[in-house]
Design a protein around this motif. Structure first.
Motif, PDB file in Angstrom:
ATOM      1  N   GLU A  30       0.832  -1.194   0.000  1.00  0.00           N
ATOM      2  CA  GLU A  30       0.000   0.000   0.000  1.00  0.00           C
ATOM      3  C   GLU A  30       0.872   1.252   0.000  1.00  0.00           C
ATOM      4  O   GLU A  30       1.958   1.274   0.600  1.00  0.00           O
ATOM      5  N   THR A  31       0.383   2.277  -0.651  1.00  0.00           N
ATOM      6  CA  THR A  31       1.106   3.540  -0.735  1.00  0.00           C
ATOM      7  C   THR A  31       0.259   4.642  -0.105  1.00  0.00           C
ATOM      8  O   THR A  31      -0.935   4.474   0.137  1.00  0.00           O
ATOM      9  N   LEU A  32       0.889   5.767   0.156  1.00  0.00           N
ATOM     10  CA  LEU A  32       0.182   6.889   0.760  1.00  0.00           C
ATOM     11  C   LEU A  32      -0.871   7.429  -0.195  1.00  0.00           C
ATOM     12  O   LEU A  32      -0.610   7.645  -1.380  1.00  0.00           O
ATOM     13  N   ALA A  33      -2.069   7.650   0.331  1.00  0.00           N
ATOM     14  CA  ALA A  33      -3.153   8.166  -0.491  1.00  0.00           C
ATOM     15  C   ALA A  33      -2.874   9.592  -0.947  1.00  0.00           C
ATOM     16  O   ALA A  33      -2.211  10.363  -0.243  1.00  0.00           O
ATOM     17  N   PRO A  34      -3.370   9.968  -2.116  1.00  0.00           N
ATOM     18  CA  PRO A  34      -3.218  11.360  -2.569  1.00  0.00           C
ATOM     19  C   PRO A  34      -3.824  12.319  -1.552  1.00  0.00           C
ATOM     20  O   PRO A  34      -4.862  12.030  -0.953  1.00  0.00           O
ATOM     21  N   ASN A  35      -3.160  13.432  -1.334  1.00  0.00           N
ATOM     22  CA  ASN A  35      -3.614  14.485  -0.425  1.00  0.00           C
ATOM     23  C   ASN A  35      -3.490  14.126   1.059  1.00  0.00           C
ATOM     24  O   ASN A  35      -3.941  14.905   1.906  1.00  0.00           O
ATOM     25  N   ASP A  36      -2.895  12.977   1.389  1.00  0.00           N
ATOM     26  CA  ASP A  36      -2.776  12.622   2.805  1.00  0.00           C
ATOM     27  C   ASP A  36      -1.540  13.285   3.412  1.00  0.00           C
ATOM     28  O   ASP A  36      -0.528  12.647   3.714  1.00  0.00           O
ATOM     29  N   GLY A  37      -1.609  14.590   3.564  1.00  0.00           N
ATOM     30  CA  GLY A  37      -0.552  15.322   4.239  1.00  0.00           C
ATOM     31  C   GLY A  37       0.630  15.632   3.345  1.00  0.00           C
ATOM     32  O   GLY A  37       0.651  15.361   2.136  1.00  0.00           O
ATOM     33  N   TRP A  38       1.639  16.221   3.975  1.00  0.00           N
ATOM     34  CA  TRP A  38       2.804  16.710   3.232  1.00  0.00           C
ATOM     35  C   TRP A  38       3.531  15.609   2.469  1.00  0.00           C
ATOM     36  O   TRP A  38       4.118  15.860   1.416  1.00  0.00           O
ATOM     37  N   ALA A  39       3.528  14.374   2.966  1.00  0.00           N
ATOM     38  CA  ALA A  39       4.247  13.297   2.262  1.00  0.00           C
ATOM     39  C   ALA A  39       3.601  12.934   0.938  1.00  0.00           C
ATOM     40  O   ALA A  39       4.191  12.211   0.134  1.00  0.00           O
ATOM     41  N   ALA A  40       2.389  13.450   0.687  1.00  0.00           N
ATOM     42  CA  ALA A  40       1.737  13.217  -0.603  1.00  0.00           C
ATOM     43  C   ALA A  40       2.158  14.226  -1.658  1.00  0.00           C
ATOM     44  O   ALA A  40       1.827  14.064  -2.832  1.00  0.00           O
ATOM     45  N   ALA A  41       2.887  15.261  -1.249  1.00  0.00           N
ATOM     46  CA  ALA A  41       3.291  16.312  -2.186  1.00  0.00           C
ATOM     47  C   ALA A  41       4.459  15.849  -3.064  1.00  0.00           C
ATOM     48  O   ALA A  41       5.190  14.916  -2.727  1.00  0.00           O
ATOM     49  N   GLU A  42       4.587  16.502  -4.188  1.00  0.00           N
ATOM     50  CA  GLU A  42       5.761  16.352  -5.055  1.00  0.00           C
ATOM     51  C   GLU A  42       6.067  14.899  -5.397  1.00  0.00           C
ATOM     52  O   GLU A  42       7.176  14.410  -5.242  1.00  0.00           O
ATOM     53  N   GLY A  43       5.044  14.198  -5.858  1.00  0.00           N
ATOM     54  CA  GLY A  43       5.239  12.824  -6.311  1.00  0.00           C
ATOM     55  C   GLY A  43       4.734  11.763  -5.374  1.00  0.00           C
ATOM     56  O   GLY A  43       4.629  10.594  -5.755  1.00  0.00           O
ATOM     57  N   GLY A  44       4.439  12.131  -4.130  1.00  0.00           N
ATOM     58  CA  GLY A  44       3.881  11.175  -3.190  1.00  0.00           C
ATOM     59  C   GLY A  44       4.901  10.222  -2.602  1.00  0.00           C
ATOM     60  O   GLY A  44       6.102  10.316  -2.851  1.00  0.00           O
ATOM     61  N   THR A  45       4.394   9.274  -1.816  1.00  0.00           N
ATOM     62  CA  THR A  45       5.258   8.325  -1.098  1.00  0.00           C
ATOM     63  C   THR A  45       4.761   6.908  -1.352  1.00  0.00           C
ATOM     64  O   THR A  45       3.627   6.561  -1.012  1.00  0.00           O
ATOM     65  N   THR A  46       5.626   6.097  -1.935  1.00  0.00           N
ATOM     66  CA  THR A  46       5.261   4.724  -2.292  1.00  0.00           C
ATOM     67  C   THR A  46       6.117   3.678  -1.583  1.00  0.00           C
ATOM     68  O   THR A  46       5.833   2.480  -1.676  1.00  0.00           O
ATOM     69  N   GLY A  47       7.176   4.090  -0.911  1.00  0.00           N
ATOM     70  CA  GLY A  47       8.028   3.137  -0.219  1.00  0.00           C
ATOM     71  C   GLY A  47       8.574   2.072  -1.138  1.00  0.00           C
ATOM     72  O   GLY A  47       9.050   2.347  -2.241  1.00  0.00           O
ATOM     73  N   GLY A  48       8.473   0.842  -0.694  1.00  0.00           N
ATOM     74  CA  GLY A  48       9.006  -0.274  -1.492  1.00  0.00           C
ATOM     75  C   GLY A  48       7.981  -0.971  -2.345  1.00  0.00           C
ATOM     76  O   GLY A  48       8.182  -2.138  -2.732  1.00  0.00           O
ATOM     77  N   ALA A  49       6.877  -0.291  -2.668  1.00  0.00           N
ATOM     78  CA  ALA A  49       5.782  -0.933  -3.403  1.00  0.00           C
ATOM     79  C   ALA A  49       6.219  -1.536  -4.730  1.00  0.00           C
ATOM     80  O   ALA A  49       5.610  -2.488  -5.231  1.00  0.00           O
ATOM     81  N   ALA A  50       7.282  -0.986  -5.323  1.00  0.00           N
ATOM     82  CA  ALA A  50       7.757  -1.488  -6.622  1.00  0.00           C
ATOM     83  C   ALA A  50       8.727  -2.659  -6.489  1.00  0.00           C
ATOM     84  O   ALA A  50       9.274  -3.129  -7.495  1.00  0.00           O
ATOM     85  N   ALA A  51       8.945  -3.148  -5.288  1.00  0.00           N
ATOM     86  CA  ALA A  51       9.925  -4.224  -5.082  1.00  0.00           C
ATOM     87  C   ALA A  51       9.536  -5.490  -5.836  1.00  0.00           C
ATOM     88  O   ALA A  51       8.358  -5.867  -5.882  1.00  0.00           O
ATOM     89  N   ASP A  52      10.541  -6.155  -6.431  1.00  0.00           N
ATOM     90  CA  ASP A  52      10.277  -7.466  -7.014  1.00  0.00           C
ATOM     91  C   ASP A  52      10.259  -8.504  -5.893  1.00  0.00           C
ATOM     92  O   ASP A  52      10.638  -8.231  -4.760  1.00  0.00           O
ATOM     93  N   GLU A  53       9.834  -9.712  -6.232  1.00  0.00           N
ATOM     94  CA  GLU A  53       9.669 -10.732  -5.192  1.00  0.00           C
ATOM     95  C   GLU A  53      10.984 -11.104  -4.512  1.00  0.00           C
ATOM     96  O   GLU A  53      10.986 -11.550  -3.365  1.00  0.00           O
ATOM     97  N   ALA A  54      12.097 -10.905  -5.203  1.00  0.00           N
ATOM     98  CA  ALA A  54      13.400 -11.221  -4.596  1.00  0.00           C
ATOM     99  C   ALA A  54      13.753 -10.250  -3.482  1.00  0.00           C
ATOM    100  O   ALA A  54      14.658 -10.522  -2.686  1.00  0.00           O
ATOM    101  N   HIS A  55      13.042  -9.119  -3.423  1.00  0.00           N
ATOM    102  CA  HIS A  55      13.324  -8.118  -2.404  1.00  0.00           C
ATOM    103  C   HIS A  55      12.133  -7.898  -1.480  1.00  0.00           C
ATOM    104  O   HIS A  55      11.904  -6.794  -0.982  1.00  0.00           O
TER     105      HIS A  55
END
Length: 430
Positions: A30-55
């Motif tokens: 799960e990633t930060l929802a749009p507009n959910d505070g300052w961490a949603a600004a300038e591209g948002g916050t996705t953490g490791g959501a794009a990680a492949d299964e090896a990671h």
């Protein structure tokens, strides 16, 4: 046969403390929802959501956590914490205590004898015992400090995931998520004595449970942070000062920026949250944009938060000061060039604490405070503060120079108080 398999899976999930719908809802991606505070600004916050299964890692002990973090690498990664991980353990998983880290002849007794202000004076500690303290502290730091790199998600599995004795440090990294995790008792075995010429001095500790320094795009959600197991108020007094063992629960410093802290619980602690670490850190100007919403601060003495320089949106938070809290000082600290926009926060305190006590100013002048509820009654926090401190401090102004636009629905303080009591902290993601 399929029905039996599903039943077995449900039983296994419940016995492991993992919600039955854990597989249906994978919070680790799960990633930060749009507009959910300052961490949603300038591209948002996705953490490791794009990680492949090896990671994608499930970690159960310190060694597995170290391998998964990969020295703070920026490779997208998801780290799932299962059960309790104790940072104070050796390579074989055996428990370490302060005596195991002590080296070069260090002992508290010798340290106190060497740097007693009555004989040592007001100079900084120096010499064999201070050198031994530093060497001992370095040994502990090797075990309990964990560097978190960019593009990382750390989540707890189920409702009983704990990092004990650890200091998670997000340093000069971008795009990090920490969720559904209890961070407990980042205990410093080797506090340093810091004398001063205007008084006795104080004890200084080294480890925040979570420290953001130069970090950007960070979402902290449904985290519980506390000193559980070793409250500082139970520590002895040396040189006339409490022998503190804990630093901050969550500190956001060194030009960190674009941070959202939501639905988390900060409890049983002295200095909970520092945003901006120095009055002279002018490089923080334009940074330290932080949103704090739906968090609970319970049995916290001060810094909930204390802010320098930052534009901080503080809404729908719950503050509880019990009768037995140790030496309550304040909740909202208004410091140099800070601009705090506080909306619809609820405070519950014992009778000897007044509404004017909730705010403290050091060189700061800007605080918007609306919709505040104090012990069940609406209060104009700014007017009360200025009236109470008339003649002793500069008045605060409601003009903070900005208006928050990145946020979800802002409830009344009364409703938020109830919702946060039920929903904040680790193990309560709904």
């Amino acid at each position: 046969m399929l029905q039996g398999t599903l039943a077995c899976g449900l039983l296994a999930a419940l016995s492991a403390g993992v919600p039955a719908n854990a597989e249906a809802r994978d919070i680790s991606r799960e990633t930060l929802a749009p507009n959910d505070g300052w961490a949603a600004a300038e591209g948002g916050t996705t953490g490791g959501a794009a990680a492949d299964e090896a990671h994608v890692f499930t970690v159960r002990d310190r060694a597995e956590l170290v391998r998964a973090l990969d020295g703070g690498s920026a490779t997208p990664k998801i780290i799932k914490v299962a059960g309790t991980i104790d940072a104070n353990t050796d390579a074989a998983g055996n428990r370490l205590d302060c005596d195991d880290y002590a080296t070069d002849g260090y002992s508290v007794k010798k340290y106190l004898a060497a740097y007693d202000p009555r004989t040592w004076g007001s100079a900084k500690p120096a010499g064999p015992q201070e050198e031994a303290r530093q060497a001992s502290a370095a040994k502990q730091a090797e075990r309990i400090v964990f560097a978190v790199g960019s593009n990382t998600t750390i989540v707890g599995l189920g409702d009983k995931a704990v990092l004990k004795g650890a200091s998670l440090q997000v340093g000069n990294a971008d795009n990090v998520i920490v969720r559904n995790l209890e961070l407990r008792d980042a205990y410093d075995c080797f506090p340093v004595w810091q004398p001063n010429t205007g008084g006795l001095g104080d004890w200084k500790t080294a480890y925040d449970t979570l420290w953001l320094r130069g970090a950007t795009h960070v979402w902290v959600d449904h985290v519980t942070a506390s000193d559980k197991g070793h409250p500082d108020e139970d520590e002895p007094t040396y040189f006339g000062r409490n022998y503190l063992r804990h630093d901050g629960l969550l500190d956001i410093t060194n030009a960190s920026d674009l941070v959202t802290v939501s639905w988390s619980r900060f409890a049983d602690h002295d200095k909970a949250m520092l945003i901006g670490n120095g009055d002279t850190a002018t490089g923080d100007r334009g940074k330290l944009r932080v949103t704090l919403h739906h968090n609970e601060f319970e049995s916290v003495v001060q810094r909930a938060p204390r802010v320098r320089f930052g534009q901080v949106h503080l809404y729908n938070n719950r503050y509880v000061v019990p009768e037995d809290v140790h030496d309550y000082r304040y909740s909202i600290g208004v410091s140099t060039e800070s601009a705090i926009h506080a909306e619809n926060n609820a405070f519950t305190t014992p009778g000897h604490i007044e509404a004017a006590d909730l705010v403290k100013s050091w060189n700061g002048t800007a605080l918007h405070a609306s919709g505040t509820v104090f012990n069940g009654f609406p209060v104009d926090l700014l007017t009360i503060y200025n009236a109470y401190n008339s003649g002793s401090e500069r008045d605060l102004t409601a003009d903070v120079g900005w208006t928050p636009i990145l946020h979800g629905k802002i409830d009344s303080a009364e409703r938020a108080d109830r919702e946060v009591e039920r929903g904040a902290g680790a193990g309560r993601i709904r």
